[in-house]
Design a protein around this motif. Structure first.
Motif, mmCIF file in Angstrom:
data_model
loop_
_atom_site.group_PDB
_atom_site.id
_atom_site.type_symbol
_atom_site.label_atom_id
_atom_site.label_comp_id
_atom_site.label_asym_id
_atom_site.label_seq_id
_atom_site.Cartn_x
_atom_site.Cartn_y
_atom_site.Cartn_z
ATOM 1 N N GLN A 137 0.938 7.690 7.228
ATOM 2 C CA GLN A 137 -0.456 7.620 6.803
ATOM 3 C C GLN A 137 -0.621 6.695 5.602
ATOM 4 N N THR A 138 -1.635 5.827 5.666
ATOM 5 C CA THR A 138 -2.075 5.033 4.521
ATOM 6 C C THR A 138 -3.547 5.360 4.289
ATOM 7 N N ARG A 139 -4.143 4.744 3.286
ATOM 8 C CA ARG A 139 -5.584 4.958 3.069
ATOM 9 C C ARG A 139 -6.398 4.407 4.228
ATOM 10 N N THR A 149 0.843 -1.200 0.000
ATOM 11 C CA THR A 149 0.000 0.000 0.000
ATOM 12 C C THR A 149 0.876 1.248 0.000
ATOM 13 N N GLU A 150 0.322 2.344 -0.482
ATOM 14 C CA GLU A 150 1.056 3.608 -0.472
ATOM 15 C C GLU A 150 1.098 4.173 0.942
ATOM 16 N N VAL A 151 2.272 4.632 1.331
ATOM 17 C CA VAL A 151 2.484 5.217 2.650
ATOM 18 C C VAL A 151 3.016 6.634 2.465
ATOM 19 N N ARG A 152 2.374 7.592 3.120
ATOM 20 C CA ARG A 152 2.861 8.981 3.153
ATOM 21 C C ARG A 152 3.550 9.200 4.487
ATOM 22 N N GLU A 153 4.745 9.747 4.426
ATOM 23 C CA GLU A 153 5.497 10.103 5.624
ATOM 24 C C GLU A 153 5.625 11.622 5.632
ATOM 25 N N GLY A 172 4.984 27.781 17.750
ATOM 26 C CA GLY A 172 3.605 27.616 17.294
ATOM 27 C C GLY A 172 3.360 27.873 15.822
ATOM 28 N N GLN A 173 4.377 28.277 15.076
ATOM 29 C CA GLN A 173 4.230 28.569 13.648
ATOM 30 C C GLN A 173 4.791 27.411 12.818
ATOM 31 N N LEU A 174 4.002 26.902 11.879
ATOM 32 C CA LEU A 174 4.470 25.866 10.968
ATOM 33 C C LEU A 174 5.506 26.486 10.034
ATOM 34 N N ILE A 175 6.715 25.932 10.027
ATOM 35 C CA ILE A 175 7.770 26.495 9.175
ATOM 36 C C ILE A 175 8.195 25.554 8.053
ATOM 37 N N GLY A 176 7.724 24.308 8.107
ATOM 38 C CA GLY A 176 8.047 23.364 7.048
ATOM 39 C C GLY A 176 7.193 22.121 7.165
ATOM 40 N N LYS A 177 6.938 21.500 6.007
ATOM 41 C CA LYS A 177 6.120 20.290 5.997
ATOM 42 C C LYS A 177 6.586 19.373 4.864
ATOM 43 N N PRO A 178 7.827 18.876 4.957
ATOM 44 C CA PRO A 178 8.290 17.964 3.908
ATOM 45 C C PRO A 178 7.588 16.611 4.024
ATOM 46 N N GLU A 179 7.384 15.975 2.885
ATOM 47 C CA GLU A 179 6.767 14.658 2.898
ATOM 48 C C GLU A 179 7.299 13.805 1.761
ATOM 49 N N THR A 180 7.177 12.502 1.960
ATOM 50 C CA THR A 180 7.543 11.540 0.931
ATOM 51 C C THR A 180 6.416 10.520 0.830
ATOM 52 N N ALA A 181 6.375 9.820 -0.284
ATOM 53 C CA ALA A 181 5.405 8.745 -0.468
ATOM 54 C C ALA A 181 6.131 7.561 -1.083
ATOM 55 N N SER A 182 5.754 6.376 -0.645
ATOM 56 C CA SER A 182 6.328 5.158 -1.198
ATOM 57 C C SER A 182 5.319 4.031 -1.045
ATOM 58 N N VAL A 183 5.571 2.931 -1.720
ATOM 59 C CA VAL A 183 4.714 1.761 -1.612
ATOM 60 C C VAL A 183 5.432 0.754 -0.729
ATOM 61 N N ARG A 184 4.741 0.295 0.305
ATOM 62 C CA ARG A 184 5.355 -0.585 1.299
ATOM 63 C C ARG A 184 4.501 -1.840 1.495
ATOM 64 N N SER A 185 5.180 -2.904 1.876
ATOM 65 C CA SER A 185 4.508 -4.126 2.305
ATOM 66 C C SER A 185 4.609 -4.203 3.819
ATOM 67 N N GLY A 186 4.030 -5.236 4.402
ATOM 68 C CA GLY A 186 4.096 -5.402 5.844
ATOM 69 C C GLY A 186 5.529 -5.566 6.318
ATOM 70 N N GLY A 187 5.802 -5.076 7.513
ATOM 71 C CA GLY A 187 7.139 -5.182 8.085
ATOM 72 C C GLY A 187 7.506 -3.906 8.814
ATOM 73 N N THR A 188 8.732 -3.879 9.305
ATOM 74 C CA THR A 188 9.238 -2.712 10.021
ATOM 75 C C THR A 188 10.100 -1.889 9.088
ATOM 76 N N TRP A 189 9.861 -0.603 9.089
ATOM 77 C CA TRP A 189 10.533 0.313 8.171
ATOM 78 C C TRP A 189 11.207 1.445 8.936
ATOM 79 N N ASP A 190 12.391 1.828 8.462
ATOM 80 C CA ASP A 190 13.115 2.993 8.975
ATOM 81 C C ASP A 190 13.105 4.054 7.891
#
Length: 94
Positions: free
Chosen positions: A72-74, A19-23, A31-49
């Motif tokens: 986050q996933t769907r 499934t697609e995973v958003r990090e 209190g001010q948001l100064i950055g919001k980097p994100e990545t997306a990848s497709v992952r299977s079950g297991g532990t990920w770093d």
């Protein structure tokens, strides 16, 4: 300087399911948001770093920076908060 924001998470899925995973890393200061980097990848079950290097500007304000990491996933999401401190240079005056 550079700050490396790391996270380890476990995906619990049925065998062979991917499934697609958003990090997402939401970085805020005073209190001010100064950055919001994100990545997306497709992952299977297991532990990920996952590591995400963040380069701070030379004139970054001293103080505590809060990082909210969201995985986050769907089907589900989870988040954790951590922080780091930028020390003022010697002789710094605000």
């Amino acid at each position: 300087d550079e700050v490396n924001i790391s996270v380890t998470y476990t995906m619990l899925t049925r065998p062979g399911y991917r499934t697609e995973v958003r990090e997402v890393r939401e970085i805020s200061h005073e209190g001010q948001l100064i950055g919001k980097p994100e990545t997306a990848s497709v992952r299977s079950g297991g532990t990920w770093d996952s590591d995400m290097p963040i380069t701070l500007p030379r004139d970054a304000e001293p103080g505590t920076y809060v990082v909210n990491t969201i995985i986050q996933t769907r089907e589900a999401s989870d988040q954790r908060e951590t922080s780091f401190t930028v020390e003022p240079p010697s002789g710094y005056r605000r």
